[in-house]
Design a protein around this motif. Structure first.
Motif, PDB file in Angstrom:
ATOM      1  N   VAL A 162       3.900  -5.792  -5.592  1.00 49.97           N
ATOM      2  CA  VAL A 162       4.087  -4.752  -4.577  1.00 49.97           C
ATOM      3  C   VAL A 162       4.538  -3.449  -5.227  1.00 49.97           C
ATOM      4  O   VAL A 162       4.060  -2.362  -4.874  1.00 49.97           O
ATOM      5  N   LYS A 186       1.665  -1.463  -6.634  1.00 51.58           N
ATOM      6  CA  LYS A 186       0.881  -0.780  -5.598  1.00 51.58           C
ATOM      7  C   LYS A 186       1.625   0.446  -5.069  1.00 51.58           C
ATOM      8  O   LYS A 186       1.031   1.502  -4.833  1.00 51.58           O
ATOM      9  N   LEU A 187       2.925   0.302  -4.878  1.00 51.46           N
ATOM     10  CA  LEU A 187       3.704   1.420  -4.342  1.00 51.46           C
ATOM     11  C   LEU A 187       3.700   2.603  -5.303  1.00 51.46           C
ATOM     12  O   LEU A 187       3.654   3.764  -4.874  1.00 51.46           O
ATOM     13  N   GLN A 216       1.379   5.694  -5.171  1.00 51.04           N
ATOM     14  CA  GLN A 216       1.516   6.713  -4.129  1.00 51.04           C
ATOM     15  C   GLN A 216       2.671   7.658  -4.431  1.00 51.04           C
ATOM     16  O   GLN A 216       3.591   7.320  -5.191  1.00 51.04           O
ATOM     17  N   GLN A 257       4.642   4.160   8.105  1.00 48.95           N
ATOM     18  CA  GLN A 257       3.362   3.451   8.210  1.00 48.95           C
ATOM     19  C   GLN A 257       2.215   4.437   8.409  1.00 48.95           C
ATOM     20  O   GLN A 257       1.139   4.286   7.829  1.00 48.95           O
ATOM     21  N   PHE A 309       1.700   6.696   4.982  1.00 52.94           N
ATOM     22  CA  PHE A 309       1.143   5.954   3.846  1.00 52.94           C
ATOM     23  C   PHE A 309      -0.069   5.108   4.223  1.00 52.94           C
ATOM     24  O   PHE A 309      -0.640   4.440   3.367  1.00 52.94           O
ATOM     25  N   LYS A 310      -0.419   5.142   5.514  1.00 54.31           N
ATOM     26  CA  LYS A 310      -1.554   4.351   6.013  1.00 54.31           C
ATOM     27  C   LYS A 310      -1.369   2.866   5.742  1.00 54.31           C
ATOM     28  O   LYS A 310      -2.315   2.137   5.422  1.00 54.31           O
ATOM     29  N   TRP A 311      -0.122   2.428   5.874  1.00 56.03           N
ATOM     30  CA  TRP A 311       0.170   1.008   5.756  1.00 56.03           C
ATOM     31  C   TRP A 311      -0.217   0.322   7.062  1.00 56.03           C
ATOM     32  O   TRP A 311       0.116   0.802   8.154  1.00 56.03           O
ATOM     33  N   LYS A 330      -0.016  -2.455   9.886  1.00 53.04           N
ATOM     34  CA  LYS A 330       0.969  -3.383  10.440  1.00 53.04           C
ATOM     35  C   LYS A 330       0.439  -4.802  10.312  1.00 53.04           C
ATOM     36  O   LYS A 330      -0.725  -5.077  10.600  1.00 53.04           O
ATOM     37  N   ILE A 378       4.640  -4.796   7.565  1.00 51.64           N
ATOM     38  CA  ILE A 378       3.378  -4.499   6.888  1.00 51.64           C
ATOM     39  C   ILE A 378       3.114  -5.556   5.828  1.00 51.64           C
ATOM     40  O   ILE A 378       3.963  -6.429   5.566  1.00 51.64           O
ATOM     41  N   ILE A 428       1.575  -5.518   1.740  1.00 48.57           N
ATOM     42  CA  ILE A 428       1.099  -4.743   0.593  1.00 48.57           C
ATOM     43  C   ILE A 428       0.602  -5.739  -0.443  1.00 48.57           C
ATOM     44  O   ILE A 428       1.351  -6.632  -0.865  1.00 48.57           O
TER      45      ILE A 428
END
Length: 305
Positions: A37, A40-41, A44, A94, A97-99, A101, A107, A109
């Motif tokens: 995770v 991935k974070l 951004q 959300q 970041f276009k996370w 749900k 969310i 990831i």
């Protein structure tokens, strides 16, 4: 609340449904899901994205276009409203970041369930369903005008004991956050509302209920030259009035007579002139430049929205 004596790494977590393999307490460097995770974070702009999300959350709570409020620390903001910024931020993050749900938490990831937690206080309330899961925990220090986020696995063993609050939510032990929470970015300034840069006398004149919108907006731009004024600020000054943006555009000629070049991001020509002065205006932004002025520093530090 006293400090919790933490179980050391390598022991079995107290959580019956711990997601860690074999329920073993592991540091972040040995937590495969956390590292996945985290990777991935880090793709951004987390500091910038959370700043945008916090700004939207504060704007939502203050509701300046209806209430005329612009300072979250003002006495006319109820403590419950102030605390609700954290709950709103979870939804705004959300969106920014276009996370997507996803159950069982907020969310997912890289296929890993992640819960989003935010606070304007000193700790986060971790619900039972998020125990032993990964959480992105954001803290907003309103008096210091900064925010920061961490990624942490909220092991039951690292939460304060007892039943928690009335919903069964429990806080993260301070030492656990310090030792095993991974900072996602450094302390980052919160957005500043230009209206907080006004002196007390200037504020009274800008918000004078006995004067019309155009007079008060002209005062606003005179008192805050070389400062980008966003659409939300204009709406706050003209709270509950009709068509304040049209009123703002109507004072350009009068501002020019008083030696102020008033630029509006609605027009490309104005944007180009503003850019030459060092300002990147959005469609709803304004900046007032006194005639003959070169780029100068804006007024001193203010406080958050």
């Amino acid at each position: 609340m006293g400090r919790l004596r933490l179980q050391p790494l390598g022991e079995v977590c107290l959580g019956e449904a711990c997601r860690s393999p074999d329920g073993i307490l592991r540091g972040p460097e040995d937590d495969a899901e956390l590292q996945l995770v985290l990777g991935k974070l880090r793709e951004q702009d987390l500091a910038g994205g959370f700043t945008t999300a916090i700004r939207a959350s504060i704007d939502y709570v203050l509701d300046g276009a209806r209430t005329g409020r612009f300072n979250l620390l003002s006495t006319d903001v109820h403590p419950g409203e102030r605390a609700s910024v954290g709950a709103k931020l979870e939804y705004e993050a959300q969106r920014v970041f276009k996370w997507v749900k996803a159950k069982p938490l907020d969310i997912a990831i890289a296929g890993v369930p992640v819960d989003l937690k935010s606070t304007v206080g000193d700790n986060w309330a971790i619900p039972t369903e998020a125990h032993c899961h990964l959480c992105i925990c954001t803290q907003m220090r309103l008096k210091d005008n900064v925010h920061k986020s961490w990624l942490i696995r909220t092991h039951t063993s690292w939460l304060y004991r007892g039943k928690g609050n009335k919903d069964g939510k429990r806080g993260i032990a301070v030492d656990a956050r310090h030792q095993w929470g991974v900072p996602l970015y450094d302390w980052t300034p919160l957005p500043v509302n230009p209206l907080t840069l006004l002196t007390g006398n200037q504020k009274d004149q800008v918000f004078d209920p006995g004067r019309g919108q155009e007079v008060r907006l002209l005062r606003l731009f005179k008192y805050l030259p070389m400062t980008v004024i966003e659409r939300s600020v204009v709406l706050t000054v003209c709270a509950n009035r009709q068509d304040p943006m049209r009123r703002a555009r109507a004072i350009k000629e009068e501002a020019a007579k008083q030696g102020i070049l008033l630029l509006c991001g609605k027009w490309l020509s104005d944007r180009a002139v503003a850019k030459n002065h060092g300002y990147d205006l959005g469609p709803g932004d304004w900046v007032a430049i006194p005639n003959g002025s070169d780029q100068v520093e804006p007024p001193g530090e203010g406080v958050l929205f």
